[in-house]
Enzyme design. Sequence first.
Site, PDB file in Angstrom:
ATOM      1  CB  CYS A  11      -0.760   0.036   1.275  1.00 60.11           C
ATOM      2  SG  CYS A  11      -2.044  -1.422   1.423  1.00 60.11           S
TER       3      CYS A  11
ATOM      4  NE  ARG B 156       4.711   1.656  -0.731  1.00 61.32           N
ATOM      5  CZ  ARG B 156       5.533   1.624   0.339  1.00 61.32           C
ATOM      6  NH1 ARG B 156       6.899   2.057  -0.211  1.00 61.32           N
ATOM      7  NH2 ARG B 156       5.356   1.371   1.278  1.00 61.32           N
TER       8      ARG B 156
ATOM      9  CD1 TRP C 191      -0.123  -5.690  -3.707  1.00 62.65           C
ATOM     10  CD2 TRP C 191      -0.148  -6.889  -1.506  1.00 62.65           C
ATOM     11  NE1 TRP C 191       0.275  -7.120  -3.795  1.00 62.65           N
ATOM     12  CE2 TRP C 191       0.433  -7.715  -2.338  1.00 62.65           C
ATOM     13  CE3 TRP C 191      -0.476  -7.242  -0.452  1.00 62.65           C
ATOM     14  CZ2 TRP C 191       0.628  -9.055  -1.932  1.00 62.65           C
ATOM     15  CZ3 TRP C 191      -0.020  -8.297   0.158  1.00 62.65           C
ATOM     16  CH2 TRP C 191       0.513  -9.203  -0.843  1.00 62.65           C
TER      17      TRP C 191
ATOM     18  CG  ASN D   7       1.696   0.716   4.061  1.00 60.57           C
ATOM     19  OD1 ASN D   7       1.644  -0.508   4.200  1.00 60.57           O
ATOM     20  ND2 ASN D   7       2.731   1.277   3.958  1.00 60.57           N
ATOM     21  N   GLY D   8      -0.318  -1.203   6.322  1.00 58.66           N
ATOM     22  CA  GLY D   8      -0.014  -2.027   7.272  1.00 58.66           C
ATOM     23  C   GLY D   8      -0.940  -2.978   7.514  1.00 58.66           C
TER      24      GLY D   8
ATOM     25  CD  GLU E 182      17.698 -12.655  -7.672  1.00 51.09           C
ATOM     26  OE1 GLU E 182      16.898 -13.259  -6.488  1.00 51.09           O
ATOM     27  OE2 GLU E 182      17.328 -11.635  -8.032  1.00 51.09           O
TER      28      GLU E 182
ATOM     29  CE  LYS F 206      14.562 -10.966 -10.049  1.00 54.25           C
ATOM     30  NZ  LYS F 206      14.918 -10.192  -9.259  1.00 54.25           N
TER      31      LYS F 206
ATOM     32  CD  GLU G 132      10.748 -11.414  -8.285  1.00 63.36           C
ATOM     33  OE1 GLU G 132      10.536 -10.909  -7.106  1.00 63.36           O
ATOM     34  OE2 GLU G 132      11.856 -11.166  -9.078  1.00 63.36           O
TER      35      GLU G 132
ATOM     36  CG  HIS H  15      18.472 -37.370  -3.941  1.00 62.89           C
ATOM     37  ND1 HIS H  15      18.996 -38.750  -4.075  1.00 62.89           N
ATOM     38  CD2 HIS H  15      19.970 -36.701  -4.286  1.00 62.89           C
ATOM     39  CE1 HIS H  15      20.324 -38.734  -3.924  1.00 62.89           C
ATOM     40  NE2 HIS H  15      20.816 -37.618  -4.295  1.00 62.89           N
TER      41      HIS H  15
ATOM     42  CE  LYS I 177      11.943  -2.466  -5.889  1.00 66.44           C
ATOM     43  NZ  LYS I 177      12.602  -3.574  -6.381  1.00 66.44           N
TER      44      LYS I 177
HETATM   45  C1  G6P Z   1       9.487  -8.281  -2.390  1.00 65.55           C
HETATM   46  C2  G6P Z   1      10.220  -8.093  -3.629  1.00 65.55           C
HETATM   47  C3  G6P Z   1      11.435  -8.786  -3.986  1.00 65.55           C
HETATM   48  C4  G6P Z   1      12.503  -8.629  -2.722  1.00 65.55           C
HETATM   49  C5  G6P Z   1      11.813  -9.014  -1.312  1.00 65.55           C
HETATM   50  C6  G6P Z   1      12.605  -8.468  -0.169  1.00 65.55           C
HETATM   51  O1  G6P Z   1       9.207  -9.741  -2.414  1.00 65.55           O
HETATM   52  O2  G6P Z   1       9.107  -8.246  -4.606  1.00 65.55           O
HETATM   53  O3  G6P Z   1      12.043  -8.368  -5.009  1.00 65.55           O
HETATM   54  O4  G6P Z   1      13.639  -9.322  -2.954  1.00 65.55           O
HETATM   55  O5  G6P Z   1      10.477  -8.358  -1.287  1.00 65.55           O
HETATM   56  O6  G6P Z   1      12.658  -6.988  -0.171  1.00 65.55           O
HETATM   57  P1  G6P Z   1      13.859  -5.991   0.344  1.00 65.55           P
HETATM   58  O7  G6P Z   1      13.235  -5.007   0.286  1.00 65.55           O
HETATM   59  O8  G6P Z   1      13.701  -6.566   2.066  1.00 65.55           O
HETATM   60  O9  G6P Z   1      15.034  -6.529  -0.252  1.00 65.55           O
END
Ligand code: G6P
Length: 607
Positions: free
Chosen positions: A2, A27, A75, A101-102, A482, A486, A489, A505, A602
């Site tokens: 949010c 966000r 959100w 927000n929260g 990672e 990616k 996502e 396994h 984000k």
């Molecule tokens: C969210 C984002 C990810 C990020 C993670 C941790 O899930 O979509 O891309 O890696 O949060 O975020 P931070 O701000 O703590 O690195």
Amino acid sequence: MCGIVGYIGNKNACKILLEGLSRLEYRGYDSAGIALREKEKFNIIKAKGKLENLIKKIGNIDEIKSNCGIGHTRWATHGKPSENNAHPHNSQDGNIVVVHNGIIENYLEIKTNLIKKGYKFYSQTDTEVIAKLLDYYLKESNNDILEAINKFMLRVTGSYALAIMIKSRKSEIYVAKKDSPLIIGVNKDETFIASDVPAILKHTRNVYYLENNEMAKIIAGKVIFYNSYKTQIQKELCHISMSLSSAEKNGYEHFMLKEIHEQPLSVKSTINSYLKENKIQFACLNESKIKGYDNILILGCGSAYHVGVCLKYVFEKLCQIPVQVDYASEFRYRESILSKNTLVIVISQSGETADSLAGIKLAKLKNVDTLGIINVVGSSIAREVDYVLYTYAGPEISVATTKAYSAQLVLGYMLAIKFATVRKKINEEQYQTLIKQIKELPYQIEQILKDEKNIQHLSSQFINTKDIFLIGRNIDYAIVLEGSLKMKEVSYIHTEAYPAGELKHGTISLIEKDTLVIGSLTQENVIDKTFSNMLETKSRGAKLLAITSNEIDCNICDYTIKIPKTNDLFATSLAIIPLQIMSYYLSVLKGNDVDKPRNLAKSVTVE
Ligand code: G6P
């Protein structure tokens, strides 16, 4: 997650709020709304979906006469994304409007009590409960707003950043905060409220950071702060130096592509900030501290956790110190045993991730030292840790992280090198060689970026792929973790990252004709092993893609991406680049919303 904005001044509030909300789109959100003060009433307008829907609903913005308002991108947590659940929320008589927000954890219990007192609810949100609880306390405290907010703060559990307007207080907005970010910007005759700096950067660079359990009365050009005892307090005004253009696309089609290309700079800036006269210097960390730790625990979420996985190998190899890595969300609910000489490192781009913040608070309760690798200056985690090392990636807007991840990696390497030299695990010559290799990384990343067109072409061949398996051993495993995230996502392709030796396994049963298997082959001592595991999948019909800086038999692999050679310990910084580019182009080719992938946020400020 949010986003909150607010404005009080002499300009068109609607325009300023919408502009601010568009800067917070990164966000992640699924509905939006604003409340504008118009003479004797509040004009509340909300819409499901993108901000454009809200803008359409508002109509002619120039005709709206209001100099004060609050806005929100939601959100969904409690209740599905809908216009009804969108913020702002209001009290029954419309006297109070709130954006939040929260998460209010005990909202159900409070709601039940309020229903017993005759309150009626129109939404499924915890935020509507806030509006109604404030209404109850306001009446109970004879319209003393600070008293009402204070009672609210004592009554609720969970996290909140709140902006509140009350009908009778025409020239005021109230804010309060606990564990969700809120900043207040001031200009001559105007005051701005936002969840994050980019929302107000166009108007002012002078901001206050609201701390936990603080509240403030916002008037045009002025802010009065209070602690949780309603006592007035003074706060330091901070100057933001971030450039506005760093939060713009600058000709790139998407922020993600722009940020992928900014990686040489983000890595270089981070290196240069801590490398003085060819020596790594961290002003906040003294050598006797570094010598005293006997183990390290790294916490993070998402990509930040993957940085931790890579750094575990780097620290263990260079410093011979035991390292554990944990998801912050897991750490907070397990009985961890931390000795007093543990250093807990938390990695976070936003510095606001709720689980990482809670993890570090828990670690502090156990009386161990905490260190943050953080990108956003002044963020909650940065203020919570004992020592903070900032990455210099600049603002990252695309939800899927790239340049902040790369900056975290390089800062982590530098920290490991510093530990290794202070703890006398490497000599001066080795120290200088490692520094030289670190300094080459930005140029090597640039070199890979020059191969973008070929990687784009390669990606187009995988557009119809349903499953991709990415395998690697040791640091190669950290790389594929990672790379896989990616792809999930932004391209929405199902991918699995596996330690190469584990595939047989169980998971190998999923390999079918033409399943794509990507092998990361950067770690000299295990390349042959991983290569054999790739061949095991080829025998079962898989197509192979190798990412490597070494000589391998290219005839066996269907596709190969060559990357420059660096120290094996730093290979993540290079091998990840083609995987980021592939993820980006797969997303574009599939017509996805690259910068705002579905369901993602984000900055994840809820658990
Ligand atoms: C969210 C984002 C990810 C990020 C993670 C941790 O899930 O979509 O891309 O890696 O949060 O975020 P931070 O701000 O703590 O690195």
